[in-house]
Design a protein around this motif. Sequence first.
Motif, short mmCIF file in Angstrom:
data_model
loop_
_atom_site.label_atom_id
_atom_site.label_comp_id
_atom_site.label_asym_id
_atom_site.label_seq_id
_atom_site.Cartn_x
_atom_site.Cartn_y
_atom_site.Cartn_z
N ARG A 27 8.56 -5.76 -3.39
CA ARG A 27 7.74 -6.20 -2.25
C ARG A 27 8.05 -5.39 -1.00
O ARG A 27 7.14 -5.02 -0.24
N GLU A 28 9.33 -5.10 -0.76
CA GLU A 28 9.71 -4.29 0.39
C GLU A 28 9.10 -2.90 0.30
O GLU A 28 8.64 -2.34 1.29
N SER A 29 9.12 -2.35 -0.91
CA SER A 29 8.56 -1.02 -1.12
C SER A 29 7.05 -1.02 -0.86
O SER A 29 6.53 -0.10 -0.21
N ILE A 30 6.36 -2.03 -1.34
CA ILE A 30 4.91 -2.13 -1.13
C ILE A 30 4.59 -2.22 0.36
O ILE A 30 3.69 -1.54 0.86
N LYS A 31 5.35 -3.05 1.08
CA LYS A 31 5.13 -3.19 2.52
C LYS A 31 5.32 -1.85 3.23
O LYS A 31 4.58 -1.50 4.16
N ARG A 32 6.33 -1.12 2.81
CA ARG A 32 6.61 0.16 3.46
C ARG A 32 5.46 1.15 3.26
O ARG A 32 5.08 1.88 4.18
N HIS A 33 4.88 1.15 2.08
CA HIS A 33 3.74 2.01 1.82
C HIS A 33 2.53 1.59 2.66
O HIS A 33 1.78 2.45 3.16
N GLU A 34 2.36 0.30 2.85
CA GLU A 34 1.25 -0.19 3.67
C GLU A 34 1.45 0.15 5.13
O GLU A 34 0.50 0.56 5.83
N HIS A 35 2.68 0.02 5.62
CA HIS A 35 2.98 0.41 7.00
C HIS A 35 2.78 1.90 7.19
O HIS A 35 2.32 2.35 8.25
N PHE A 36 3.12 2.67 6.17
CA PHE A 36 2.95 4.12 6.22
C PHE A 36 1.49 4.49 6.44
O PHE A 36 1.16 5.35 7.28
N ILE A 37 0.58 3.83 5.74
CA ILE A 37 -0.84 4.10 5.91
C ILE A 37 -1.28 3.77 7.33
O ILE A 37 -2.03 4.53 7.96
N ALA A 38 -0.81 2.64 7.86
CA ALA A 38 -1.16 2.26 9.22
C ALA A 38 -0.68 3.31 10.22
O ALA A 38 -1.39 3.64 11.19
N LEU A 39 0.51 3.86 9.99
CA LEU A 39 1.05 4.88 10.89
C LEU A 39 0.26 6.18 10.80
O LEU A 39 -0.02 6.83 11.82
N GLN A 40 -0.09 6.58 9.59
CA GLN A 40 -0.84 7.83 9.44
C GLN A 40 -2.23 7.74 10.07
O GLN A 40 -2.75 8.73 10.60
N LEU A 41 -2.83 6.57 10.02
CA LEU A 41 -4.14 6.38 10.64
C LEU A 41 -4.04 6.06 12.13
O LEU A 41 -5.05 5.95 12.82
N ASP A 42 -2.79 5.90 12.61
CA ASP A 42 -2.55 5.62 14.03
C ASP A 42 -3.32 4.38 14.48
O ASP A 42 -3.96 4.35 15.54
N LEU A 43 -3.24 3.33 13.67
CA LEU A 43 -4.00 2.11 13.95
C LEU A 43 -3.45 1.39 15.17
O LEU A 43 -2.24 1.31 15.38
N LYS A 44 -4.38 0.81 15.94
CA LYS A 44 -4.02 0.11 17.17
C LYS A 44 -4.80 -1.20 17.27
O LYS A 44 -5.86 -1.35 16.65
N PRO A 45 -4.29 -2.15 18.08
CA PRO A 45 -5.02 -3.41 18.28
C PRO A 45 -6.43 -3.16 18.78
O PRO A 45 -6.66 -2.28 19.62
#
Length: 287
Positions: A27-45
């Motif tokens: 689960r920790e690994s999956i979360k890290r991959h999901e956070h990685f995508i958010a960072l690469q897309l530079d997602l913001k509120p």
Amino acid sequence: MNMAGVNLSILQLGKDELLAWKGESLRESIKRHEHFIALQLDLKPGQKVLDVGCGIGGPLREIARFSGASITGINNNEYQITRGKELNRIGEVDETCNYVKADFMKMPFSDNTFDAIFAIEATCHAPDAVDCYKEIYRVLKPGQCFAAYEWCITDSFDPLNQEHQRIKGEVELGNGLPGIRSKGQCLEALKVAGFEIIWEEDFAVNSPLPWYLPLDKNQFSLASFRVTAFGRFITRNMVKTLEFLGLAPEGSQRVQSLEQAADALVEGGRKGIFSPMYFFLVQKPHS
């Protein structure tokens, strides 16, 4: 985010972080991959984001919490959407996360609607990669990015090797895939659709821990007991008994093809001919 503004330090950080860590839970690994995508897309509120082929919305919810973005998931399965809405409510993200029931090959959105788009192991189900990527391109705003994990066969796959063909066929059959594409085919389809490639890499190559370990029936842990040979035996016979007693729906025993698909994934990973971790970040040009 544009090509000139890509933060290379973030890219490198994400690259290092994606390598599987020893002692890290699944689960920790999956979360890290999901956070990685958010960072690469530079997602913001406040940004409007699309999750293509969202399932019940696990990544959608995690990325929404992590980034603050508003995320729409597109899915053609009514049951999964109903389940996803309930999980959104339980997770208290129903204000920022929603679903649309539709085919992602023909999306009911206007051109240039979304600030970012992602897909996690979903567009491999598209009957045609070019048409799929073109539709994603259409609804993405100019200058914005699309990130995805694709299931691909690698350069080590030999189409003349019968064992390779058997493994590929079992993965496709068990996972409902029209045909697993190569990395080169995915890249070419992205370019034909109009995207500019920012970054592409198979993260399975340098991972210190094999991606297929959670599926390996020969690996034992309490967390992965159900996929071990003994765990599968117990599950299979329990389901058979429940179906016989009328406590499970007819057809529930048909798990053999899923087990074969899991075994084929492990075989493909061991031989290095298949990867579920082919990542790309692409951009729709400004003009």
